[in-house]
Design a protein around this motif. Structure first.
Motif, PDB file in Angstrom:
ATOM      1  N   SER A 103      -4.660   7.671   0.787  1.00  0.00           N
ATOM      2  CA  SER A 103      -5.714   6.676   0.979  1.00  0.00           C
ATOM      3  C   SER A 103      -6.023   6.481   2.456  1.00  0.00           C
ATOM      4  O   SER A 103      -7.192   6.371   2.846  1.00  0.00           O
ATOM      5  N   MET A 104      -4.993   6.473   3.280  1.00  0.00           N
ATOM      6  CA  MET A 104      -5.179   6.288   4.719  1.00  0.00           C
ATOM      7  C   MET A 104      -5.995   7.432   5.312  1.00  0.00           C
ATOM      8  O   MET A 104      -6.899   7.205   6.138  1.00  0.00           O
ATOM      9  N   ILE A 105      -5.708   8.655   4.886  1.00  0.00           N
ATOM     10  CA  ILE A 105      -6.465   9.802   5.384  1.00  0.00           C
ATOM     11  C   ILE A 105      -7.928   9.694   4.953  1.00  0.00           C
ATOM     12  O   ILE A 105      -8.849   9.948   5.739  1.00  0.00           O
ATOM     13  N   SER A 111       6.108   5.091  13.104  1.00  0.00           N
ATOM     14  CA  SER A 111       6.388   3.854  12.369  1.00  0.00           C
ATOM     15  C   SER A 111       5.108   3.092  12.051  1.00  0.00           C
ATOM     16  O   SER A 111       4.942   2.563  10.954  1.00  0.00           O
ATOM     17  N   ARG A 112       4.189   3.035  13.019  1.00  0.00           N
ATOM     18  CA  ARG A 112       2.927   2.323  12.775  1.00  0.00           C
ATOM     19  C   ARG A 112       2.107   3.012  11.685  1.00  0.00           C
ATOM     20  O   ARG A 112       1.439   2.345  10.887  1.00  0.00           O
ATOM     21  N   SER A 113       2.176   4.333  11.638  1.00  0.00           N
ATOM     22  CA  SER A 113       1.452   5.062  10.606  1.00  0.00           C
ATOM     23  C   SER A 113       2.025   4.763   9.223  1.00  0.00           C
ATOM     24  O   SER A 113       1.280   4.653   8.242  1.00  0.00           O
ATOM     25  N   LEU A 114       3.337   4.620   9.120  1.00  0.00           N
ATOM     26  CA  LEU A 114       3.961   4.260   7.847  1.00  0.00           C
ATOM     27  C   LEU A 114       3.511   2.873   7.401  1.00  0.00           C
ATOM     28  O   LEU A 114       3.148   2.668   6.236  1.00  0.00           O
ATOM     29  N   ALA A 115       3.539   1.926   8.328  1.00  0.00           N
ATOM     30  CA  ALA A 115       3.160   0.557   7.983  1.00  0.00           C
ATOM     31  C   ALA A 115       1.687   0.470   7.595  1.00  0.00           C
ATOM     32  O   ALA A 115       1.322  -0.232   6.638  1.00  0.00           O
ATOM     33  N   PHE A 116       0.831   1.191   8.314  1.00  0.00           N
ATOM     34  CA  PHE A 116      -0.593   1.141   7.990  1.00  0.00           C
ATOM     35  C   PHE A 116      -0.859   1.831   6.656  1.00  0.00           C
ATOM     36  O   PHE A 116      -1.734   1.400   5.888  1.00  0.00           O
ATOM     37  N   ALA A 117      -0.119   2.889   6.362  1.00  0.00           N
ATOM     38  CA  ALA A 117      -0.252   3.543   5.059  1.00  0.00           C
ATOM     39  C   ALA A 117       0.121   2.591   3.933  1.00  0.00           C
ATOM     40  O   ALA A 117      -0.474   2.623   2.849  1.00  0.00           O
ATOM     41  N   ALA A 118       1.101   1.732   4.188  1.00  0.00           N
ATOM     42  CA  ALA A 118       1.493   0.744   3.169  1.00  0.00           C
ATOM     43  C   ALA A 118       0.377  -0.269   2.923  1.00  0.00           C
ATOM     44  O   ALA A 118       0.169  -0.709   1.782  1.00  0.00           O
ATOM     45  N   ILE A 119      -0.346  -0.643   3.989  1.00  0.00           N
ATOM     46  CA  ILE A 119      -1.510  -1.532   3.810  1.00  0.00           C
ATOM     47  C   ILE A 119      -2.561  -0.821   2.960  1.00  0.00           C
ATOM     48  O   ILE A 119      -3.119  -1.401   2.019  1.00  0.00           O
TER      49      ILE A 119
END
Length: 209
Positions: A69-71, A8-16
């Motif tokens: 982008s997160m990667i 879940s945290r990875s999803l939220a950070f990807a949204a940022i």
């Protein structure tokens, strides 16, 4: 909230990261490179109930731009980090921290989002009038919390009113994602100590698109 986990945290950070990436592209090109990602980011502002992170952001496909982008931001193997995107991500997280400490700002934000939700009964999320409203919310409530995020790009693009509205609407979406990220246990130190796990999880998420 029952979603205190890496997924879940990875999803939220990807949204940022998605919001930050789109801000950078629009600021430089004047055009959004991915309309679906743009609309998904803005729709997430409207979803304020206790849905799962995946529901809030509209599914894996809606975050494809954010995953990539997160990667790029966290995996330095290819030296692909965009420092402007990094700056915007840090700025959104800093503004969210200020927002979370101001009950007055949070209450005002909720009221203003409700107004936009009523507006969406008549207009699409990317309509000029809706973008103008989201722009005003960011300027009136978020930006004043400080420190302001300085957006760099093509001056000719940044002078366009519609470009300004899109950028501030995306910054608002990024702050909204940062709110969720913090609520489900996201912390800045995880970007250092859990970075490899976050990259691995995000690559798995990208395969689900």
């Amino acid at each position: 909230m029952p979603y205190h986990n890496l997924q879940s945290r990875s999803l939220a950070f990807a949204a940022i990261c998605q919001a930050a990436y789109l801000v950078d592209k629009i600021a430089n090109k004047g055009l959004c490179p991915d309309a679906a990602a743009f609309n998904a980011s803005l729709h997430s502002i409207m979803r304020t109930s206790g849905d799962s992170p995946l529901d809030i952001f509209g599914g894996y496909e809606s975050l494809q731009v954010g995953f990539k982008s997160m990667i790029e931001q966290l995996d330095n193997a290819g030296n692909n980090r965009n420092m402007q995107v990094t700056k915007y991500v840090i700025g959104m997280i800093a503004l969210e921290k200020k927002l979370s400490r101001s009950s007055g700002a949070l209450n005002m934000l909720g009221e203003r989002i409700n107004q936009v939700q009523r507006q969406l009964a008549h207009f699409d999320i990317n309509d000029d009038s809706v973008l103008s409203n989201l722009d005003s919310i960011y300027k009136d409530i978020i930006s004043n919390l400080g420190p302001k995020i300085q957006v760099n790009g093509n001056p000719a693009s940044l002078q366009q009113v519609q470009t300004q509205h899109k950028i501030r609407a995306l910054l608002l979406a990024g702050v909204r994602a940062a709110v969720l990220w913090r609520q489900i246990g996201g912390k800045r130190r995880q970007l250092v100590f859990s970075r490899r796990a976050m990259i691995h999880q995000t690559k798995q998420n990208l395969q689900r698109v």
